[in-house]
Design a protein around this motif. Structure first.
Motif, PDB file in Angstrom:
ATOM      1  N   GLU A   1      31.184  42.564  50.267  1.00 30.09           N
ATOM      2  CA  GLU A   1      30.969  43.414  49.088  1.00 30.09           C
ATOM      3  C   GLU A   1      31.789  44.682  49.240  1.00 30.09           C
ATOM      4  O   GLU A   1      31.336  45.665  49.825  1.00 30.09           O
ATOM      5  N   GLU A   2      33.010  44.652  48.732  1.00 29.00           N
ATOM      6  CA  GLU A   2      33.886  45.815  48.868  1.00 29.00           C
ATOM      7  C   GLU A   2      33.375  46.964  48.006  1.00 29.00           C
ATOM      8  O   GLU A   2      32.898  46.751  46.910  1.00 29.00           O
ATOM      9  N   GLY A   3      33.489  48.169  48.536  1.00 25.93           N
ATOM     10  CA  GLY A   3      33.098  49.332  47.752  1.00 25.93           C
ATOM     11  C   GLY A   3      31.660  49.755  47.927  1.00 25.93           C
ATOM     12  O   GLY A   3      31.224  50.736  47.334  1.00 25.93           O
ATOM     13  N   LYS A   4      30.892  49.023  48.744  1.00 31.44           N
ATOM     14  CA  LYS A   4      29.488  49.396  48.953  1.00 31.44           C
ATOM     15  C   LYS A   4      29.215  49.599  50.434  1.00 31.44           C
ATOM     16  O   LYS A   4      29.307  48.650  51.221  1.00 31.44           O
ATOM     17  N   GLY A   5      28.892  50.820  50.806  1.00 40.47           N
ATOM     18  CA  GLY A   5      28.499  51.101  52.184  1.00 40.47           C
ATOM     19  C   GLY A   5      29.560  50.709  53.204  1.00 40.47           C
ATOM     20  O   GLY A   5      30.757  50.734  52.935  1.00 40.47           O
ATOM     21  N   PHE A   6      29.093  50.332  54.381  1.00 41.46           N
ATOM     22  CA  PHE A   6      29.962  49.990  55.499  1.00 41.46           C
ATOM     23  C   PHE A   6      30.152  48.475  55.512  1.00 41.46           C
ATOM     24  O   PHE A   6      29.189  47.721  55.548  1.00 41.46           O
ATOM     25  N   MET A   7      31.398  48.040  55.456  1.00 40.91           N
ATOM     26  CA  MET A   7      31.685  46.613  55.406  1.00 40.91           C
ATOM     27  C   MET A   7      32.594  46.225  56.564  1.00 40.91           C
ATOM     28  O   MET A   7      33.646  46.822  56.771  1.00 40.91           O
ATOM     29  N   TYR A   8      32.172  45.226  57.340  1.00 44.29           N
ATOM     30  CA  TYR A   8      33.003  44.696  58.421  1.00 44.29           C
ATOM     31  C   TYR A   8      33.321  43.245  58.087  1.00 44.29           C
ATOM     32  O   TYR A   8      32.440  42.482  57.669  1.00 44.29           O
ATOM     33  N   ALA A   9      34.577  42.842  58.210  1.00 42.00           N
ATOM     34  CA  ALA A   9      34.971  41.463  57.912  1.00 42.00           C
ATOM     35  C   ALA A   9      36.349  41.204  58.510  1.00 42.00           C
ATOM     36  O   ALA A   9      37.007  42.116  59.009  1.00 42.00           O
ATOM     37  N   SER A  10      36.771  39.964  58.446  1.00 38.06           N
ATOM     38  CA  SER A  10      38.130  39.618  58.842  1.00 38.06           C
ATOM     39  C   SER A  10      38.920  39.346  57.574  1.00 38.06           C
ATOM     40  O   SER A  10      38.516  38.512  56.770  1.00 38.06           O
ATOM     41  N   ASN A  11      40.017  40.082  57.370  1.00 40.52           N
ATOM     42  CA  ASN A  11      40.878  39.887  56.188  1.00 40.52           C
ATOM     43  C   ASN A  11      40.124  40.138  54.883  1.00 40.52           C
ATOM     44  O   ASN A  11      39.420  39.259  54.394  1.00 40.52           O
ATOM     45  N   ASN A  12      40.276  41.315  54.303  1.00 40.57           N
ATOM     46  CA  ASN A  12      39.551  41.587  53.051  1.00 40.57           C
ATOM     47  C   ASN A  12      40.024  40.680  51.914  1.00 40.57           C
ATOM     48  O   ASN A  12      39.329  40.487  50.927  1.00 40.57           O
ATOM     49  N   ASP A  13      41.218  40.067  52.079  1.00 35.13           N
ATOM     50  CA  ASP A  13      41.713  39.147  51.044  1.00 35.13           C
ATOM     51  C   ASP A  13      41.660  37.688  51.515  1.00 35.13           C
ATOM     52  O   ASP A  13      42.419  36.844  51.037  1.00 35.13           O
ATOM     53  N   LEU A  14      40.753  37.379  52.431  1.00 38.92           N
ATOM     54  CA  LEU A  14      40.676  36.049  53.055  1.00 38.92           C
ATOM     55  C   LEU A  14      40.671  34.911  52.038  1.00 38.92           C
ATOM     56  O   LEU A  14      41.334  33.896  52.212  1.00 38.92           O
ATOM     57  N   TYR A  15      39.923  35.080  50.954  1.00 37.11           N
ATOM     58  CA  TYR A  15      39.794  34.011  49.956  1.00 37.11           C
ATOM     59  C   TYR A  15      40.868  34.077  48.866  1.00 37.11           C
ATOM     60  O   TYR A  15      40.946  33.214  48.006  1.00 37.11           O
ATOM     61  N   ARG A  16      41.689  35.143  48.889  1.00 38.34           N
ATOM     62  CA  ARG A  16      42.702  35.311  47.840  1.00 38.34           C
ATOM     63  C   ARG A  16      44.121  35.054  48.341  1.00 38.34           C
ATOM     64  O   ARG A  16      45.045  34.923  47.553  1.00 38.34           O
ATOM     65  N   THR A  17      44.279  35.018  49.651  1.00 36.88           N
ATOM     66  CA  THR A  17      45.622  34.932  50.211  1.00 36.88           C
ATOM     67  C   THR A  17      45.963  33.496  50.621  1.00 36.88           C
ATOM     68  O   THR A  17      45.067  32.691  50.867  1.00 36.88           O
ATOM     69  N   LYS A  18      47.262  33.193  50.707  1.00 40.81           N
ATOM     70  CA  LYS A  18      47.688  31.833  51.070  1.00 40.81           C
ATOM     71  C   LYS A  18      47.523  31.565  52.558  1.00 40.81           C
ATOM     72  O   LYS A  18      47.318  30.433  52.973  1.00 40.81           O
ATOM     73  N   ALA A  19      47.665  32.604  53.378  1.00 43.17           N
ATOM     74  CA  ALA A  19      47.495  32.455  54.826  1.00 43.17           C
ATOM     75  C   ALA A  19      46.834  33.716  55.365  1.00 43.17           C
ATOM     76  O   ALA A  19      47.226  34.828  55.015  1.00 43.17           O
ATOM     77  N   ALA A  20      45.829  33.526  56.201  1.00 45.07           N
ATOM     78  CA  ALA A  20      45.104  34.679  56.766  1.00 45.07           C
ATOM     79  C   ALA A  20      45.958  35.372  57.826  1.00 45.07           C
ATOM     80  O   ALA A  20      46.902  34.789  58.363  1.00 45.07           O
ATOM     81  N   SER A  21      45.635  36.622  58.106  1.00 52.60           N
ATOM     82  CA  SER A  21      46.362  37.405  59.108  1.00 52.60           C
ATOM     83  C   SER A  21      45.451  37.719  60.291  1.00 52.60           C
ATOM     84  O   SER A  21      44.231  37.733  60.152  1.00 52.60           O
ATOM     85  N   TRP A  22      46.071  37.997  61.443  1.00 57.14           N
ATOM     86  CA  TRP A  22      45.342  38.086  62.702  1.00 57.14           C
ATOM     87  C   TRP A  22      44.769  39.501  62.928  1.00 57.14           C
ATOM     88  O   TRP A  22      45.246  40.268  63.743  1.00 57.14           O
ATOM     89  N   HIS A  23      43.740  39.847  62.147  1.00 61.24           N
ATOM     90  CA  HIS A  23      43.080  41.143  62.326  1.00 61.24           C
ATOM     91  C   HIS A  23      41.664  41.103  61.763  1.00 61.24           C
ATOM     92  O   HIS A  23      41.342  40.300  60.896  1.00 61.24           O
ATOM     93  N   ASP A  24      40.838  41.990  62.284  1.00 61.08           N
ATOM     94  CA  ASP A  24      39.508  42.292  61.732  1.00 61.08           C
ATOM     95  C   ASP A  24      39.518  43.753  61.306  1.00 61.08           C
ATOM     96  O   ASP A  24      40.298  44.557  61.822  1.00 61.08           O
ATOM     97  N   SER A  25      38.611  44.112  60.399  1.00 65.25           N
ATOM     98  CA  SER A  25      38.550  45.502  59.933  1.00 65.25           C
ATOM     99  C   SER A  25      37.131  45.876  59.533  1.00 65.25           C
ATOM    100  O   SER A  25      36.349  45.014  59.150  1.00 65.25           O
ATOM    101  N   PHE A  26      36.854  47.165  59.602  1.00 64.30           N
ATOM    102  CA  PHE A  26      35.698  47.662  58.853  1.00 64.30           C
ATOM    103  C   PHE A  26      36.232  48.646  57.830  1.00 64.30           C
ATOM    104  O   PHE A  26      37.304  49.231  58.016  1.00 64.30           O
ATOM    105  N   ASN A  27      35.536  48.790  56.723  1.00 67.98           N
ATOM    106  CA  ASN A  27      35.949  49.807  55.768  1.00 67.98           C
ATOM    107  C   ASN A  27      34.761  50.408  55.043  1.00 67.98           C
ATOM    108  O   ASN A  27      33.695  49.794  54.952  1.00 67.98           O
TER     109      ASN A  27
END
Length: 370
Positions: free
Chosen positions: A133-159
């Motif tokens: 859920e982007e834009g709400k509180g603290f979010m940790y995930a791998s690849n914020n565009d995981l479901y939108r991109t053709k190939a995932a990238s090798w990183h995790d993030s919190f935002n």
């Protein structure tokens, strides 16, 4: 997870693997820590992306990123020279590094260590924060565009969004809570100084960008790029431009960031304690192309130690009364007509969330073709 099967084969169900990975909540760090020797298929990028992962050999020594010393920005005699340096860097590189920016080394180190500590927590601790859920509180995930991109990238993030309404402190993980709040404060002071210099470089009042609410809407991202067993088959983050006004980046000593300059990829060497600043698409539009938003990427990490970067994205907070944004009228004239049309916040948001991260897709859509 099988990697030998072709992505085009009917036996390979990409979305199923993506979903399984996402629902496991282990992130790329979990894959890396498990000791895998080959990466899952959905992380493998196409040959075109992988073909130029090494810097161009056109130059034996690539031009270094401009480094600008901010220690004399309050000097009446020396400030004009710093304005010129920043203006030149924003026009030609779209990227520059600032030193002597006033943030103590201790704060820089504490910030990097705290973000690293979050990513190094056990899986079951981090998993509590894993969501999309982007834009709400603290979010940790791998690849914020995981479901939108053709190939995932090798990183995790919190935002998290730190402005205009900062999150409740209790929502933040204890391991990095105080440091994240402090970093937002310190980095924003530097961003304010840099925006004043950028504004003066256009012949505008120093406070113009602040008045236009360029400092208020802030997103803070803490990236972790763990060791990758096959760095030549994927990337840390794909080539892209940032959509907002200005970005402030703090990184540890593990390399990986590259900037596109004069048709070649240039490795960015971190200066201890330095901050990297870059122009976003929105600032390119608002300055009518005077300042350039430039492609950059992060290579997959071949070091055993994780690459850590902390990014603050500054975005327009208050749109004009008619709901549009475009080149500043003060910068337009018969000699310099607008090269971009005005656009709405909805166009901006829909463009960003309709696909994976990319380069200048909004700019392409709103460019006026005579």
């Amino acid at each position: 997870m099988a990697t030998a099967v072709s992505a085009t084969s009917s036996a390979y169900d990409r979305m199923k693997e993506v979903k399984e990975f996402d629902e496991s909540k282990i992130g790329v760090k979990g894959l890396s820590d498990s000791g895998i020797t080959s990466i899952p298929q959905f992380f493998v990028h196409d040959p075109q992306t992988l073909s130029d992962l090494k810097p161009s050999s056109k130059r034996t020594v690539p031009a270094p990123l401009p480094t600008i010393d901010l220690s004399h920005i309050n000097s009446v005699n020396l400030r004009p020279e710093i304005v010129e340096q920043i203006k030149d860097a924003a026009r030609t590189w779209g990227f520059f590094q600032v030193i002597n920016h006033g943030i103590p080394f201790s704060v820089v180190d504490q910030t990097v260590n705290a973000v690293k500590a979050f990513h190094e927590q056990p899986h079951e601790v981090k998993a509590k924060f894993y969501k999309r859920e982007e834009g709400k509180g603290f979010m940790y995930a791998s690849n914020n565009d995981l479901y939108r991109t053709k190939a995932a990238s090798w990183h995790d993030s919190f935002n998290l969004w730190t402005g205009p309404e900062p999150p409740e402190v209790e929502e933040l993980p204890e391991v990095c809570r105080n440091e994240v709040v402090a970093w937002d404060f310190h980095a924003t002071k530097v961003a304010e100084s840099v925006m004043e210099l950028l504004s003066e470089g256009l012949g505008l009042e120093a406070g113009k960008f602040k008045e236009l609410t360029f400092l208020e809407k802030r997103a803070l991202v803490g990236h972790c790029y763990p060791y990758c067993p096959q760095p030549d088959r994927t990337v840390g983050i794909t080539s892209h431009t940032d959509p907002g006004i200005v970005t402030v980046l703090l990184q540890n000593h593990v390399p990986g960031l590259q900037v596109r300059h004069e048709d070649e990829w240039v490795d960015v060497k971190a200066v201890p304690g330095g901050l990297i600043i870059n122009v976003g698409d929105m600032l390119q539009i608002i300055t009518n192309g005077e300042y350039k938003s430039v492609q950059h990427r992060v290579l997959a990490n071949s070091w055993k130690e994780a690459r850590i970067s902390i990014v603050l994205f500054y975005n327009l907070a208050k749109w004009s009364e008619d709901g549009y944004c475009g080149p500043l009228p003060e910068l337009l004239s018969p000699e310099k007509p607008p090269i971009y049309r005005n656009f709405t916040e909805r166009e901006f948001v829909e463009n960003f969330y309709s696909k994976g991260i990319d380069s200048k897709s909004l700019i392409d859509k709103i460019t006026i073709h005579n």
